[in-house]
Design a protein around this motif. Structure first.
Motif, short mmCIF file in Angstrom:
data_model
loop_
_atom_site.label_atom_id
_atom_site.label_comp_id
_atom_site.label_asym_id
_atom_site.label_seq_id
_atom_site.Cartn_x
_atom_site.Cartn_y
_atom_site.Cartn_z
N GLY A 164 0.75 -1.25 -0.02
CA GLY A 164 0.06 -0.03 0.12
C GLY A 164 0.83 1.25 0.10
O GLY A 164 0.44 2.20 -0.67
N MET A 165 2.00 1.38 0.69
CA MET A 165 2.73 2.52 0.92
C MET A 165 3.56 2.84 -0.44
O MET A 165 3.54 3.89 -1.10
CB MET A 165 3.84 2.38 2.01
N LEU A 171 1.60 6.78 -6.65
CA LEU A 171 0.43 7.83 -7.19
C LEU A 171 0.79 9.03 -7.21
O LEU A 171 0.16 9.99 -7.96
CB LEU A 171 -0.77 7.30 -6.27
N ALA A 172 1.77 9.63 -6.14
CA ALA A 172 2.10 10.78 -6.11
C ALA A 172 3.08 11.26 -7.27
O ALA A 172 3.00 12.53 -7.55
CB ALA A 172 3.11 10.93 -4.93
N GLN A 173 3.50 10.28 -8.04
CA GLN A 173 4.18 10.67 -9.31
C GLN A 173 3.76 10.53 -10.39
O GLN A 173 4.48 10.71 -11.61
CB GLN A 173 5.71 9.95 -9.25
N ASN A 174 2.64 9.82 -10.53
CA ASN A 174 2.25 9.24 -12.03
C ASN A 174 0.61 9.43 -12.09
O ASN A 174 -0.22 9.34 -11.28
CB ASN A 174 2.54 7.77 -12.18
N HIS A 175 0.12 9.78 -13.22
CA HIS A 175 -1.25 9.67 -13.54
C HIS A 175 -1.66 8.37 -13.71
O HIS A 175 -1.33 7.50 -14.33
CB HIS A 175 -1.52 10.63 -14.67
N MET A 196 -7.47 5.35 2.86
CA MET A 196 -6.30 6.42 2.64
C MET A 196 -6.53 7.34 1.33
O MET A 196 -6.57 8.52 1.24
CB MET A 196 -4.99 5.95 3.04
N LEU A 197 -6.77 6.54 0.39
CA LEU A 197 -7.12 7.06 -0.99
C LEU A 197 -8.26 8.16 -1.08
O LEU A 197 -8.12 9.14 -1.71
CB LEU A 197 -7.00 5.91 -2.17
N LYS A 198 -9.20 7.48 -0.61
CA LYS A 198 -10.62 8.25 -0.46
C LYS A 198 -10.43 9.58 0.40
O LYS A 198 -11.29 10.58 0.09
CB LYS A 198 -11.73 7.47 -0.24
N THR A 203 -6.43 11.91 -4.86
CA THR A 203 -6.60 10.42 -5.23
C THR A 203 -7.76 9.86 -5.07
O THR A 203 -8.24 9.07 -5.70
CB THR A 203 -5.52 9.41 -4.33
N ALA A 204 -8.77 10.97 -4.29
CA ALA A 204 -10.13 10.44 -4.14
C ALA A 204 -10.75 10.03 -5.20
O ALA A 204 -11.77 9.33 -5.15
CB ALA A 204 -10.79 11.54 -3.09
N ASN A 205 -10.79 10.63 -6.52
CA ASN A 205 -11.56 10.36 -7.52
C ASN A 205 -11.05 9.35 -8.39
O ASN A 205 -11.60 8.99 -9.47
CB ASN A 205 -11.66 11.56 -8.35
#
Length: 253
Positions: A164-165, A171-175, A196-198, A203-205
């Motif tokens: 998960g980490m 996700l912080a670096q890529n679409h 955490m994502l939501k 990242t929520a969407n």
């Protein structure tokens, strides 16, 4: 998309000339070059599609693969890399260009018709199936990760994370267009990662599909209660999992 290909090989011989002719006869414009970035820079119009024929001393290809990696990092929506080599050569190439950045690889002795079919798919059919959509697969099982990469990569740009980490960092670096998230993971469970994502606006969407190896009633109810886009059983046949992604992106259009 322009049907221009840069065919990189160490030398010209009958086999490679025949391979080039077959690709040209299939309707592609093929520019050939030795593995040399100096030669690349001399080309008046460098193609965005690279077909690299690995052989013998792979150190000869190191500079070429690093060069191509930089090009892919600049724009992975229009640039693609295809590798041809034996299993050891391809694995060595992955140390320079991660396999989630390689569009497809072919093991020697290569079936040139298989290569042409794959090239045609990405040039002509990819957009119909959401080609180049970015899919992140999160699973602590490295065997499952590699298997899913092999299943999905012919149609999608696949990113992999074994925790998960690592997924959050990636996700912080890529679409990413879709996350396939293992529900049962150590340290941070799939549900914890999902929450955490939501909770984060950035990242929520991003849609999330849970992956689970269990289909008992209690597990299914817990998965559904989290309200992901849907859930998929890992035990489904590969073609069924690929179809599920195809259907998801078709319905999102």
């Amino acid at each position: 998309m322009k049907r221009d290909i840069l065919f990189v090989r160490k030398e010209s011989n009958f086999l490679l000339n025949t391979m080039k002719k077959s690709i040209v006869d299939a309707g592609f414009h093929v520019v050939t070059s030795i593995p040399s970035t100096i030669e690349f820079d001399r080309l008046p119009d460098l193609p965005d599609i690279y077909l690299v024929y690995l052989e013998d001393d792979l150190s000869v290809f190191n500079g070429t693969l690093k060069y191509i990696k930089k090009k892919l990092e600049q724009d992975r929506t229009k640039r693609m890399l295809f590798l041809i080599g034996n299993p050891e050569e391809i694995e060595a190439a992955y140390e320079l260009v991660p396999y989630n950045m390689v569009t497809a690889s072919f093991t020697r002795p290569v079936n040139i018709q298989e290569v042409i079919v794959t090239l045609n798919y990405f040039f002509n059919e990819g957009d119909k199936y959401g080609g180049h959509k970015h899919v992140l697969v999160v699973d602590d099982d490295s065997v499952m990760l590699r298997a899913m990469y092999n299943w999905f990569s012919p149609k999608y740009d696949v990113f992999l994370a074994n925790s998960g980490m690592n997924a959050i960092s990636l996700l912080a670096q890529n679409h990413i267009d879709l996350i396939l998230l293992d529900y049962e993971m150590p340290v941070l469970s799939g549900l914890q990662v999902f929450e955490m994502l939501k909770s984060e606006p950035t990242t929520a969407n991003i849609p999330v599909i849970f992956l689970t190896a269990k289909d008992d009633k209690d597990t299914v109810m817990k998965v559904v209660a989290a309200r992901p886009e849907k859930y998929l059983l890992k035990t489904l046949p590969p073609e069924a999992l690929v179809k599920a992604l195809d259907d998801f992106f078709k319905h999102k259009k």
